[in-house]
Design a protein around this motif. Structure first.
Motif: not given
Length: 187
Positions: A147-162
């Motif tokens: 998922f492309d999530d506005p908050m980034g990866g699973a740990d909230g890292t911006p720019g990462e895909q979930l």
């Protein structure tokens, strides 16, 4: 951020028997309780978020708009009320992450698996019951989800895909099925 929502009035209520069943992995539909749930009527602009974090000292729900301290509700179930996101058609559950602090351990920021809808739908279960599901491999087993999530990866890292894995099993006579992972203290 201080939460100015009166949780006693706004929170979507769940009785203690259901919370007990959820916390002991005996409830048939944990999505009904855990995750984010929109308020009803005049409280539709609020979301009740419940997460299961056994042994947690504190739990905080982190959204793009702020951080909301969750209160311990029952047997490892924590609850917070957060503002809903306004959409063109009403309100929605905001994207969020869960920050969990443990007494003798690290602080972990992670996604909430109950933030997502179940991967099995009513049509799947109907076709299972009829013995006519023709694409079982798409409904059951493990499937990597991105998922492309506005908050980034699973740990909230911006720019990462979930990235995560959904897992579904057909076990109509099972008493309780529990997935083991760091999100439930490897229970």
């Amino acid at each position: 951020m201080t939460n100015n929502i009166n949780e006693d009035i706004v929170a979507v209520s769940v009785n203690q028997g259901v919370l007990d069943s959820v916390s002991n992995a005996e409830f048939y539909n944990p999505h009904e309780v855990l995750g984010g749930h929109l308020g009803i009527g005049e409280h539709e602009d609020c979301v009740t978020v419940r997460v299961l974090r056994p042994l947690a000292k504190t739990v905080t729900i982190v959204t793009q708009d702020g951080e909301y301290e969750a209160s311990h509700e029952y047997n490892g179930v924590f609850m917070a009320v957060v503002p809903a996101v306004a959409t063109e058609t009403g309100h929605a559950v905001p994207d969020y992450r869960v920050r969990t602090c443990y007494e003798d351990g690290p602080t972990i920021v992670e996604d909430d698996p109950y933030r997502y809808l179940p991967t099995l739908g009513e049509m799947d279960t109907y076709l299972f019951g009829e013995g006519r599901h023709e694409r079982l491999w798409e409904a059951l087993g493990a499937h990597v989800r991105r998922f492309d999530d506005p908050m980034g990866g699973a740990d909230g890292t911006p720019g990462e895909q979930l990235v995560g894995t959904s897992f579904s099993v057909w076990a109509p006579n099972a008493h309780a099925v529990r997935v083991v992972g760091n999100f439930n203290s490897w229970d």
